[in-house]
Design a protein around this motif. Structure first.
Motif, PDB file in Angstrom:
ATOM      1  N   GLY A 206      40.489 -16.504  33.133  1.00  0.00           N
ATOM      2  CA  GLY A 206      41.403 -17.540  33.035  1.00  0.00           C
ATOM      3  C   GLY A 206      42.628 -17.013  32.120  1.00  0.00           C
ATOM      4  N   GLY A 207      43.860 -17.796  32.174  1.00  0.00           N
ATOM      5  CA  GLY A 207      45.013 -17.777  31.607  1.00  0.00           C
ATOM      6  C   GLY A 207      45.415 -18.958  30.852  1.00  0.00           C
ATOM      7  N   ASN A 208      45.948 -18.889  29.752  1.00  0.00           N
ATOM      8  CA  ASN A 208      46.762 -20.156  29.366  1.00  0.00           C
ATOM      9  C   ASN A 208      47.890 -20.244  29.455  1.00  0.00           C
ATOM     10  OD1 ASN A 208      44.848 -21.734  26.854  1.00  0.00           O
ATOM     11  ND2 ASN A 208      44.215 -19.594  26.766  1.00  0.00           N
ATOM     12  N   TRP A 209      48.145 -21.314  29.896  1.00  0.00           N
ATOM     13  CA  TRP A 209      49.693 -21.919  30.562  1.00  0.00           C
ATOM     14  C   TRP A 209      50.057 -22.861  29.474  1.00  0.00           C
ATOM     15  CZ3 TRP A 209      51.875 -21.200  35.617  1.00  0.00           C
ATOM     16  CH2 TRP A 209      52.827 -22.292  35.994  1.00  0.00           C
ATOM     17  N   ILE A 210      51.322 -22.728  29.238  1.00  0.00           N
ATOM     18  CA  ILE A 210      51.954 -23.905  28.379  1.00  0.00           C
ATOM     19  C   ILE A 210      52.637 -24.776  29.228  1.00  0.00           C
ATOM     20  CG2 ILE A 210      54.018 -24.153  26.329  1.00  0.00           C
ATOM     21  CD1 ILE A 210      51.337 -22.336  25.691  1.00  0.00           C
ATOM     22  N   ILE A 211      53.875 -24.137  29.982  1.00  0.00           N
ATOM     23  CA  ILE A 211      54.626 -25.331  30.862  1.00  0.00           C
ATOM     24  C   ILE A 211      55.553 -24.487  31.790  1.00  0.00           C
ATOM     25  CG2 ILE A 211      56.691 -25.628  29.259  1.00  0.00           C
ATOM     26  CD1 ILE A 211      56.599 -28.725  29.884  1.00  0.00           C
ATOM     27  N   SER A 212      55.893 -24.678  32.828  1.00  0.00           N
ATOM     28  CA  SER A 212      56.873 -23.716  33.521  1.00  0.00           C
ATOM     29  C   SER A 212      57.938 -23.435  33.145  1.00  0.00           C
ATOM     30  CB  SER A 212      56.952 -24.333  35.170  1.00  0.00           C
ATOM     31  OG  SER A 212      57.647 -23.408  35.746  1.00  0.00           O
ATOM     32  N   ASP A 213      58.753 -24.302  32.420  1.00  0.00           N
ATOM     33  CA  ASP A 213      60.231 -24.134  31.690  1.00  0.00           C
ATOM     34  C   ASP A 213      60.218 -25.172  30.659  1.00  0.00           C
ATOM     35  OD1 ASP A 213      63.099 -23.049  32.149  1.00  0.00           O
ATOM     36  OD2 ASP A 213      63.020 -25.267  31.704  1.00  0.00           O
TER      37      ASP A 213
ATOM     38  N   ILE B 153      45.697 -25.536  30.651  1.00  0.00           N
ATOM     39  CA  ILE B 153      46.893 -26.134  30.551  1.00  0.00           C
ATOM     40  C   ILE B 153      46.665 -26.568  29.024  1.00  0.00           C
ATOM     41  CG2 ILE B 153      48.722 -27.858  30.951  1.00  0.00           C
ATOM     42  CD1 ILE B 153      48.152 -26.015  33.245  1.00  0.00           C
ATOM     43  N   TRP B 154      47.680 -25.910  28.176  1.00  0.00           N
ATOM     44  CA  TRP B 154      47.463 -26.074  26.698  1.00  0.00           C
ATOM     45  C   TRP B 154      47.889 -27.338  26.221  1.00  0.00           C
ATOM     46  CZ3 TRP B 154      51.834 -26.191  23.212  1.00  0.00           C
ATOM     47  CH2 TRP B 154      51.350 -26.158  22.025  1.00  0.00           C
ATOM     48  N   GLY B 155      47.493 -28.219  25.206  1.00  0.00           N
ATOM     49  CA  GLY B 155      47.769 -29.441  24.927  1.00  0.00           C
ATOM     50  C   GLY B 155      48.818 -30.082  24.290  1.00  0.00           C
ATOM     51  N   GLY B 156      49.635 -28.878  23.709  1.00  0.00           N
ATOM     52  CA  GLY B 156      51.016 -29.331  23.257  1.00  0.00           C
ATOM     53  C   GLY B 156      52.054 -29.470  24.028  1.00  0.00           C
ATOM     54  N   ALA B 157      51.737 -29.528  25.371  1.00  0.00           N
ATOM     55  CA  ALA B 157      52.916 -29.698  26.453  1.00  0.00           C
ATOM     56  C   ALA B 157      52.556 -31.007  27.359  1.00  0.00           C
ATOM     57  CB  ALA B 157      52.760 -28.502  27.187  1.00  0.00           C
TER      58      ALA B 157
ATOM     59  N   ASP C  87      45.651 -25.588  44.262  1.00  0.00           N
ATOM     60  CA  ASP C  87      44.747 -25.791  45.430  1.00  0.00           C
ATOM     61  C   ASP C  87      45.095 -24.787  46.359  1.00  0.00           C
ATOM     62  OD1 ASP C  87      44.158 -28.178  44.201  1.00  0.00           O
ATOM     63  OD2 ASP C  87      45.439 -29.523  45.318  1.00  0.00           O
ATOM     64  N   LYS C  88      46.243 -24.302  46.462  1.00  0.00           N
ATOM     65  CA  LYS C  88      46.735 -23.263  47.584  1.00  0.00           C
ATOM     66  C   LYS C  88      45.976 -21.937  47.397  1.00  0.00           C
ATOM     67  CE  LYS C  88      50.711 -21.099  49.325  1.00  0.00           C
ATOM     68  NZ  LYS C  88      52.372 -21.147  49.205  1.00  0.00           N
ATOM     69  N   TYR C  89      46.115 -21.619  46.000  1.00  0.00           N
ATOM     70  CA  TYR C  89      45.711 -20.285  45.802  1.00  0.00           C
ATOM     71  C   TYR C  89      44.318 -19.838  44.969  1.00  0.00           C
ATOM     72  CZ  TYR C  89      50.538 -18.778  46.586  1.00  0.00           C
ATOM     73  OH  TYR C  89      51.729 -18.739  47.222  1.00  0.00           O
ATOM     74  N   GLY C  90      43.919 -21.361  44.613  1.00  0.00           N
ATOM     75  CA  GLY C  90      42.464 -20.733  44.297  1.00  0.00           C
ATOM     76  C   GLY C  90      42.286 -20.879  42.905  1.00  0.00           C
ATOM     77  N   LEU C  91      43.149 -21.523  41.945  1.00  0.00           N
ATOM     78  CA  LEU C  91      42.982 -21.399  40.669  1.00  0.00           C
ATOM     79  C   LEU C  91      42.403 -22.641  40.097  1.00  0.00           C
ATOM     80  CD1 LEU C  91      43.928 -19.050  39.053  1.00  0.00           C
ATOM     81  CD2 LEU C  91      44.979 -19.105  41.254  1.00  0.00           C
ATOM     82  N   LEU C  92      41.377 -22.707  39.643  1.00  0.00           N
ATOM     83  CA  LEU C  92      40.752 -23.827  38.738  1.00  0.00           C
ATOM     84  C   LEU C  92      41.655 -24.188  37.711  1.00  0.00           C
ATOM     85  CD1 LEU C  92      36.963 -22.579  38.481  1.00  0.00           C
ATOM     86  CD2 LEU C  92      37.901 -24.345  40.242  1.00  0.00           C
ATOM     87  N   VAL C  93      41.447 -25.540  37.122  1.00  0.00           N
ATOM     88  CA  VAL C  93      42.485 -25.950  36.074  1.00  0.00           C
ATOM     89  C   VAL C  93      41.726 -26.668  35.068  1.00  0.00           C
ATOM     90  CG1 VAL C  93      44.367 -27.258  35.434  1.00  0.00           C
ATOM     91  CG2 VAL C  93      44.564 -26.291  37.781  1.00  0.00           C
ATOM     92  N   PHE C  94      41.786 -26.086  33.715  1.00  0.00           N
ATOM     93  CA  PHE C  94      41.170 -26.609  32.704  1.00  0.00           C
ATOM     94  C   PHE C  94      42.563 -27.537  31.893  1.00  0.00           C
ATOM     95  CE2 PHE C  94      38.314 -25.765  29.026  1.00  0.00           C
ATOM     96  CZ  PHE C  94      38.562 -26.257  28.076  1.00  0.00           C
ATOM     97  N   GLN C  95      42.424 -28.817  31.993  1.00  0.00           N
ATOM     98  CA  GLN C  95      43.517 -29.618  31.742  1.00  0.00           C
ATOM     99  C   GLN C  95      43.284 -30.441  30.125  1.00  0.00           C
ATOM    100  OE1 GLN C  95      46.619 -30.739  33.433  1.00  0.00           O
ATOM    101  NE2 GLN C  95      46.845 -30.888  31.257  1.00  0.00           N
ATOM    102  N   ASP C  96      43.980 -29.781  29.363  1.00  0.00           N
ATOM    103  CA  ASP C  96      43.843 -30.469  27.824  1.00  0.00           C
ATOM    104  C   ASP C  96      44.897 -31.844  28.013  1.00  0.00           C
ATOM    105  OD1 ASP C  96      42.709 -28.077  27.250  1.00  0.00           O
ATOM    106  OD2 ASP C  96      44.161 -27.868  25.363  1.00  0.00           O
TER     107      ASP C  96
END
Length: 867
Positions: free
Chosen positions: A360-367, A394-398, A410-419
């Motif tokens: 997996g990868g950690n994501w903050i926010i798109s912009d 999805i990191w919890g500070g956003a 959904d389209k690309y098959g990335l599971l999401v771990f939502q803080d």
């Protein structure tokens, strides 16, 4: 004929769609509250003059509007952010704005008109045609709101909405701490906006109508918040004939008329129609429809394991031959389970009965300024797919990410771990001298707990139907306060979801038992690649990562020319590099030769980037199911122009991190253990791989080939197999200047299934051979295969050295500027003597006058026209 025509009209009337929602996303005007000398009642009348009001960006923040009107410089460039007044120093009035919009709409017959806000930060009062819309102040960034405005609309159809938006009550002092002084977390807003170790403060703290504003028309019934659950029992295989799956659907229905309404509530999926006769007397009802056993369903799988099939699902309420309202959504049929792994002491993820090794990868926010778009979401998530990852956290500070983000997952098959919205830094996990309040006070943030619970319920309903949503998490490195966590865990999620696990916090023992001491997450800086193979860390690590400086073309976009100098080890970092959160590379670059300038630095940084992230994922994969059930990289993207933790930059230009990670994360992958040179294969698939040829070759710096071994063998499903070491062979070669090691897996038809090239240092740890590597005259051709796709052929003739580490870029042939985003089948690639490689390049298809640019370590920069 007349009867047929009338019948056709009746059919069309019966199936007429309720009007689709439309966005109020243009024509807005705004003005600072201090310049508005009236109230919302007068301001929202269409005859009130709006002279000298400023065009507003909606959805957007105040800062976005000011930037688009050239009132501030680009805060992402250089030190410009220091030129923008910070809300903590100006006071909240400075960023408090009125937003006004004229629009045409009226209700006819039994039509109902709904005004919907998907996000306002932080408080708002709303007026329409001289009347107050919201009886109670709207509060909280992470909350949708909806108002029935049917009776407030003008009889002429000409309307005006006026909204005053107030910033967070506690914007916080951006004092350099993680989340500044922490008080930003007293409200329900984005914590990162007060600054973090990867971003500078966002000066307005994201104040504004930041998400979509829509108008929706229905008849006298409104369908909302549908809930779709899919049950896929047993252990399944992709593309096999499937046993039935169960579809469970419920919906909320709003009846604002005050009169009972009878009709048919129905849904349709895969050609199957499920109906229920209902009478709705209450204002708000929840209706459960009959379950559907769907025969031989096409299943949704995570990236790398199978296809991501999505079924359109349509829900309608029909009464008296009229469709009163309908909802459309896409449903992925899958089941996610979690089973504790006793060997690793961590949770294991299962999809459709199959265990999934989490990459997996950690994501903050798109912009960071909330400038979202479907296209940007699609590109960013596609890059994660291209990295061969299967999860985004999805990191919890956003924020809880937007439905458009989830559509892409959904389209690309990335599971999401939502803080949810909590962080150890702001919410009191540690003693922190940068924070205003003590731990116990911060531990109880936000101040308004009922508001948090209301927002949690709303946001769960917003995204729960997405196949990609896999895990909920209470917060980043800390749990929410007990009176939030307990109802979330024991009442809200069982009632509103019931199918997904909740981890109390991101490194909870229930997710990953910490047997090694410390916080368990990390490390975050550059590591010796051997450490990822040798040092055991958290068995399901939610944050482990390294660096991410982009190449020179990326740096040019936000670092002024006078600051584009190579940072030197142990010397004071340039102010702009420091401001953009640079982590030192120098001791890792110097073995390749001390950087001569910023361009040389950026090229050598890519070697470090590639080696780091390939080694990271190879090391974790080599201990799959033995030490680890997964790892999540900190982090894979940046919402602004930072110099760390990114596989592609803010402008969507990938760097070598992405391709090193792509290589190390291959579903079927051959690799070499740097500790003992053991050639190892990892198979992430669900089936055994038989009749594989494992091949190893070594090349010296002159391009001479030394063949070592090839063996026919097999590897089991979801397993790691060690084949043979290269140590003795490498010792015989006396690699005083370094060598290249080429590993391949081939099938019976001699097709390459996986390949990997390592560059090894000399005995002294220096890459002197690379520094003296002779040029390789690489032959390059490019051809247009179809609209939006180009193929690049790179060939290296026998007798030449390895053409090492080549960057391919799609460019505008006239300006030389890169086309972004662009998606490469591979990049930063090396071509062995006597070999050719074809690399696909995909883009959105609308550009013309394109060319391909290629340059490498020992390959001259070339522009190649496209045939």
């Amino acid at each position: 004929m007349r009867k047929i025509f009338i019948s056709l009209l009746l059919i069309l009337s019966f199936y007429a769609n309720a009007q689709q929602p439309y966005e109020l996303n243009s024509g807005w005007l705004c003005l600072n509250m201090k310049e508005v000398n009236t109230d919302g009642f007068r301001l929202s009348k269409t005859d009130f003059p709006l002279n000298n009001w400023m065009p507003a960006t909606i959805p957007g923040t105040v800062l976005t509007t000011l930037l688009n009107n050239k009132k501030i410089p680009d805060p992402f460039y250089g030190m410009n952010n220091e030129k923008i007044p910070d809300i903590y120093k100006t006071g909240n009035d400075y960023y408090t704005y009125w937003f006004v919009k004229d629009f045409e709409e009226k209700a006819l017959g039994n039509e109902q008109v709904w005004l919907q806000f998907r996000g306002i930060n932080y408080k708002a009062e709303i007026y329409l045609n001289g009347k107050k819309v919201n009886p109670k102040t709207l509060e909280g960034m992470h909350l949708r709101s909806q108002y029935n405005i049917t009776k407030l609309l003008s009889s002429t159809g000409k309307n005006r909405i006026a909204v005053i938006v107030f910033p967070p009550d506690f914007p916080g002092n951006a004092n350099g701490g993680q989340g500044g002084d922490g008080t930003i977390a007293k409200g329900l807003t984005t914590q990162y906006t007060a600054g973090w170790d990867w971003i500078q403060p966002i000066r307005d703290r994201n104040t504004g109508i930041w998400d979509k504003v829509t108008i929706e028309k229905t008849k006298n019934i409104k369908i909302q918040n549908p809930h779709v659950i899919t049950l896929v029992p047993g252990k399944r295989l992709p593309d096999a004939k499937q046993q039935p799956a169960t579809i469970k659907v419920s919906v909320e229905v709003e009846n604002p008329t005050g009169q009972p309404i009878s009709g048919i509530l129905q849904y349709e999926i895969a050609g199957k129609l499920v109906k229920k006769n209902v009478t709705l007397s209450a204002i708000h009802s929840e209706v459960n429809l009959p379950d559907l056993a769907l025969e031989n369903p096409k299943l949704w799988w995570p990236n790398g394991y199978g296809k991501q099939y999505l079924y359109p699902l349509n829900i309608k309420f029909i009464s008296a031959n009229q469709v009163l309202d309908q909802e459309n959504l896409n449903v992925g049929i899958r089941q996610i389970d979690n089973i504790w792994n006793e060997e690793t002491k961590s949770m294991g993820a299962y999809v459709n009965g199959q265990k999934i090794f989490i990459k997996g990868g950690n994501w903050i926010i798109s912009d960071a300024m909330l400038r979202f778009s479907d296209a940007r979401y699609d590109a960013e998530v596609r890059y994660h797919k291209d990295m061969n990852l299967n999860l985004i956290r999805i990191w919890g500070g956003a924020i809880l990410e937007r439905p458009e983000f989830y559509n892409a997952c959904d389209k690309y098959g990335l599971l999401v771990f939502q803080d949810f919205w909590f962080s150890g830094d702001c919410n009191g996990r540690w003693v922190d001298p940068m924070k205003k309040d003590d731990q116990w006070t911060r531990r109880n943030y936000p101040d308004n707990h009922p508001l948090v619970l209301t927002a949690i319920e709303d946001q769960i309903k917003m995204i729960r139907n997405h196949a990609s949503l896999a895990f909920w998490c209470g917060g980043n490195e800390i749990t929410p306060p007990e009176d939030i966590l307990e109802p979330l865990k024991n009442e809200i999620l069982p009632r509103l979801d019931g199918t997904r696990i909740l981890f109390d916090f991101s490194n909870s023992d229930k997710m990953s038992y910490n047997t090694i001491g410390g916080n368990g997450d990390g490390p975050y800086g550059i590591q010796d690649p051997k450490s990822f193979w040798s040092t055991r860390t958290f068995p399901y690590n939610s944050e482990v990562g390294s660096v991410g400086v982009g190449d020179y073309e990326s740096l040019e976009k936000f670092i002024p020319k006078e600051n584009l100098i190579a940072p030197q080890f142990k010397s004071k970092t340039d102010s702009v590099w420091d401001y953009h959160k640079y982590i030192g590379y120098d001791e890792h670059i110097n073995p390749y030769g001390k950087a001569k300038d910023a361009k040389d630095f950026a090229m050598k940084a890519q070697l470090v980037n590639y080696d780091q992230y390939r080694a990271l994922m190879e090391g974790f994969s080599s201990h799959m199911w033995e030490w680890y059930t997964g790892s999540i990289i900190w982090k894979t993207q940046n919402p602004w122009t930072a110099l760390r933790g990114q596989m592609y930059d803010y402008y969507l230009d990938p760097n070598a991190c992405l391709y090193g990670l792509r290589k190390g994360s291959e579903p079927l992958h051959i690799m070499m253990n740097p500790l003992d040179s053991m050639v190892t294969v990892v198979n992430n698939g669900f089936t055994d791989r038989n009749n594989l040829m494992v091949q190893a070759k070594v090349y010296d710096m002159q391009g001479k080939e030394y063949f070592y071994s090839q063996v026919f063998n097999a590897i089991g499903a979801s397993s790691v197999r060690r084949f043979f070491p290269l140590n003795d062979f490498l010792k015989k070669l006396d690699k005083k200047e370094g060598v290249f090691v080429s590993l391949k897996i081939l099938n019976e038809k001699q097709s390459v299934l996986s390949e990997n090239i390592y560059w090894l240092a000399g005995k002294d740890g220096e890459y002197k051979g690379l520094q003296e590597l002779k040029p390789a005259p690489l032959k390059i051709t490019a051809s247009q295969k179809n609209k939006g796709k180009i193929e690049v052929l790179l060939s290296n003739e026998m007798g030449h050295p390895v053409a090492f580490f080549n960057r391919i870029a799609l460019i505008d042939s006239k300006t030389g500027k890169r086309i972004l985003p662009a998606f490469y089948g591979d990049n930063y690639i090396s071509i062995l003597p006597g070999e050719s490689k074809t690399v696909s390049v995909e883009y959105n298809g609308s550009q013309s006058d394109l060319a391909i640019e290629v340059y490498g370590w020992n390959v001259e920069r070339k522009k190649v026209m496209i045939n």
